[in-house]
Scaffold this motif. Structure first.
Motif, mmCIF file in Angstrom:
data_model
loop_
_atom_site.group_PDB
_atom_site.id
_atom_site.type_symbol
_atom_site.label_atom_id
_atom_site.label_comp_id
_atom_site.label_asym_id
_atom_site.label_seq_id
_atom_site.Cartn_x
_atom_site.Cartn_y
_atom_site.Cartn_z
ATOM 1 N N PRO A 1 0.173 5.714 -2.608
ATOM 2 C CA PRO A 1 0.194 4.290 -2.938
ATOM 3 C C PRO A 1 1.396 3.910 -3.794
ATOM 4 O O PRO A 1 1.784 4.646 -4.703
ATOM 5 N N ASP B 1 0.836 -1.195 0.000
ATOM 6 C CA ASP B 1 0.000 0.000 0.000
ATOM 7 C C ASP B 1 0.874 1.248 0.000
ATOM 8 O O ASP B 1 0.642 2.194 -0.760
ATOM 9 N N ASN C 1 0.131 -7.445 3.857
ATOM 10 C CA ASN C 1 0.259 -6.081 3.328
ATOM 11 C C ASN C 1 0.572 -6.061 1.838
ATOM 12 O O ASN C 1 0.904 -5.021 1.283
ATOM 13 N N VAL D 1 -0.838 -5.926 -1.650
ATOM 14 C CA VAL D 1 -2.151 -5.463 -2.114
ATOM 15 C C VAL D 1 -2.272 -5.482 -3.632
ATOM 16 O O VAL D 1 -3.270 -5.018 -4.182
#
Length: 710
Positions: free
Chosen positions: A381, A365, A406, A408
């Motif tokens: 991001p 992220d 984490n 993504v």
């Protein structure tokens, strides 16, 4: 497409266990996207067994039977368009000793009433409404497909012919097939049950008694089902302009990216006076072994050769480290062309021409690193940082390989970020399997086993492409893997993150590894959690553990194995994923301190992955990450996977779903492999690589034969 590859005697052994037809039907459904008909299943049960028994009777039980095989590994858009030969027999000619192949059409016909007189091409069979083509004409097409200029046997010194086998018919009942105007050629022989002795004599004439595994391997290579491992192919290329020979959809994807690059990027020799800010985004998805990295690395080579500024980014230290240190040893420029997603917090100025993002499912992220100063921490991001870094961005991802909570990276995330910039990403999907011996059946079996699909796992059926077995103990698993490594194969042991992982202890070059992985009296260390050598230069740093010979002495995990491959892989399942009451149960572990050494030890068995111990991590996300981690570990081998679980109930379940696989000759040990398959793995190059690929290629330049992709 290929449904099965076994010797005649092994095929009969498989059939005696009532596993041959279910296996063929499952693979048929995968390729054809429809269930095999009752007629097809009956034909396999009757005709394949009849032919195998004849080979045994002829004393040729070691001849390989390659069942329902296409002349190319490339999948057509319509699965029904691919032409399949019923069987390819593979062995060696008894006189010339060359590889010998016979293409076989199996027919259950008992009668042929007549042949179309005008052309002698149409056969009329009672009980079948529509006329059928003369089988010799089918074989002529197959002969051309297999031996023609683009066929898998093109340019090989071989013996090749073919025949039709009507084991339910007599010569009299199919007399029209044998008329003087019937098609002729080395592929046009016809056998019936009253020509049985002639068939046996011809089988002996075309095949020696010894095994046909070398000939079968030759065909599998021609079909790109046996491929040069990625790192070996990179080393072998040594700076040539082409690294991999892309096939099918891979080639289509690469051509699309290169075409777009030529449209939106300036000619590096004639830069435009007005800056061009056009951009493009590609999203290429595909499972493990579909060649994503091969396409990415080939694009890198092609674009660099055209004078473009290119970076190859990844979220994997192990993958990048192996490329930098093992392939690019001694070449600073090559090593610096590989980077990480976290290196683009500040976008380059001017932007790169191309940024290739491999393993984009590992996107975070935000770019954060406690060791970096504040100005190098991400504020937006990570996907936006990558899109800002280049004019053409290519993302490769596989949603089944996300192993951290984490991570993504998804298609939707990238599409949304691109669309926010007014860009519509071009989408491609790679589906053909090039890892695990080309056995899509094995990959699907692993997915079913781990609960990554809705299908119940079937008992593993040997397919002649990939081997799997269960060791009775960690000692046995280690013995198998070490034996193969010492014999010449590439091999590693890996495990679920189910034990604490200690930093190297001590100081300087003599730092030593704690034997953290403990199963009963069997103790082994994880690979070194270090960027430098330990134990006086005998233990490699983590980034090259996968490729350095000394890596055989340590246990790897998903973070040091992802993106890499070996001939043999021993996988230890810990107690983070155990079988209970017909379902998988996922557990988190707890540590204790060893009072004597101060090292962390297991107090409660389960996962010790620090990235999965977040208090706010849901049980669903925890289970997903564990499943994906074992999916990665179980798909690292190209020939054989050896499994072992530390949990008794899970171990029993693995033995149940793997089943009895000790069929004669199926274990692809180095000693059992034919000479053609014993390809030594290349050492890292010494000195600088040839950087010719950085110079713009001349138009229509020809290149030497290149290693096949992986």
């Amino acid at each position: 497409m290929l449904l099965l590859r076994l010797s005649a005697q092994d095929l009969l052994a498989l059939n005696s266990r009532r596993r041959m037809v279910p296996h063929l039907a499952a693979r048929w459904k995968h390729f054809r996207k429809t269930d095999a008909s009752h007629s097809e299943r009956t034909a396999w049960a009757e005709s394949l067994v009849e032919l195998a028994q004849d080979l045994i009777e002829a004393g040729r039980g070691n001849v390989e039977m390659i069942v329902e095989c296409g002349a190319t590994a490339d999948e057509p858009e319509n699965p029904h368009d691919q032409r399949l030969i019923d069987v390819v027999l593979a062995g060696h000619h008894p006189e010339t000793h060359r590889p010998s192949f016979q293409l076989v059409e199996l027919k259950r016909w008992s009668t042929v009433t007549r042949v179309e007189q005008a052309t002698a091409e149409l056969v009329y069979v009672p009980g079948i409404c529509e006329p059928k083509r003369h089988p010799a004409l089918q074989l002529r097409e197959y002969f051309q497909l297999f031996t023609g200029d683009e066929g898998p046997l093109a340019g090989q010194l071989i013996e090749c012919g073919g025949f039709t086998y009507l084991h339910n018919a007599t010569e009299e009942s199919v007399k029209p097939l044998l008329a003087v105007d019937a098609p002729m050629g080395p592929y046009a022989r016809t056998y019936t049950k009253d020509r049985h002795n002639r068939l046996l004599a011809d089988l002996r004439k075309h095949f020696a008694e010894d095994g046909g595994d070398s000939a079968a391997e030759l065909l599998l290579r021609g079909l790109s089902l046996r491929n040069t491992p990625l790192l070996d192919a990179m080393i072998k290329s040594r700076g040539e302009d082409t690294v991999f020979a892309l096939r099918g959809k891979q080639k289509e994807v690469a051509e699309d990216v290169l075409d777009k690059a030529s449209l939106i990027l300036d000619d590096p020799d004639q830069p435009g006076l007005i800056p061009d800010d056009r951009r493009a985004v590609f999203i290429i998805t595909g499972g493990a072994g579909t060649g994503k990295s091969a396409v990415g690395l080939e694009l890198k080579a092609e674009l660099e050769a055209a004078g473009r500024t290119v970076k190859y980014a990844s979220g994997s230290r192990a993958f990048n480290g192996a490329l930098q240190e093992h392939v690019g040893y001694g070449d600073r420029e090559f090593k610096e062309s590989f980077t990480y997603f976290s290196n683009f917090v500040t976008p380059p100025e001017p932007p790169l021409d191309v940024l290739i993002c491999d393993e984009a499912h590992r996107l975070r992220d935000r770019t954060t690193n406690r060791y970096l100063p504040a100005e190098r921490q991400g504020t937006k991001p990570q996907v936006d940082e990558l899109l800002d870094a280049s004019r053409l961005t290519v993302f490769f991802l596989d949603g089944s390989q996300t192993v951290r909570p984490n991570e993504v990276g998804t298609v939707d995330l990238i599409e949304d970020a691109a669309k926010a910039r007014g860009l519509v990403p071009a989408r491609h999907e790679l589906t053909d399997q090039y890892r695990c011996g080309g056995s899509d059946g094995y990959v699907r079996w692993v997915q079913d086993l781990l609960g990554l699909t809705a299908d119940e796992p079937r008992t593993w059926t040997p397919d002649g492409l990939m081997h799997v077995e269960v060791a009775d103990s960690p000692e046995e698993l280690e013995r198998i893997i070490r034996t193969e490594s010492e014999a010449g194969a590439s091999a590693r042991m890996v495990a679920g993150f189910c034990w604490p992982w200690s930093k190297p202890r001590g100081k300087g070059k003599g730092r030593w590894l704690e034997a953290d992985v403990r199963i009963g009296g069997w103790h082994q260390p994880w690979n070194a959690d270090s960027d430098s050598w330990c134990e006086n230069g005998t233990v490699p740093p983590s980034k090259i553990w996968s490729v350095d010979p000394a890596g055989i002495n340590q246990i790897g995990c998903v973070y040091t194995a992802q993106g890499l491959e070996w001939d043999w892989c021993g996988v230890i399942m810990g107690e983070d994923m155990v079988r209970r009451d017909g379902r998988w149960v996922f557990r988190r572990g707890k540590t204790r301190k060893d009072p004597e050494t101060g090292a962390k030890r297991v107090a409660v068995p389960g996962s010790f992955d620090p990235r999965l111990r977040w208090k706010n991590l849901s049980e669903e996300d925890f289970a997903r990450c564990i499943r994906h981690a074992y999916h990665v570990l179980m798909t690292r081998a190209s020939r054989a996977t050896v499994l072992y679980s530390t949990d008794e109930e899970t171990q029993a379940y693995l033995k149940e779903v793997v089943g009895d696989v000790q069929i004669h000759g199926l274990r692809p040990t180095w000693d059992n492999l034919p000479p053609i398959a014993k390809v030594p793995h290349l050492p890292r190059p010494k000195g600088k690589r040839n950087r010719s690929r950085n110079r713009k290629k001349k138009q229509n330049q020809t290149h030497p034969e290149q290693p096949p992709l992986f």
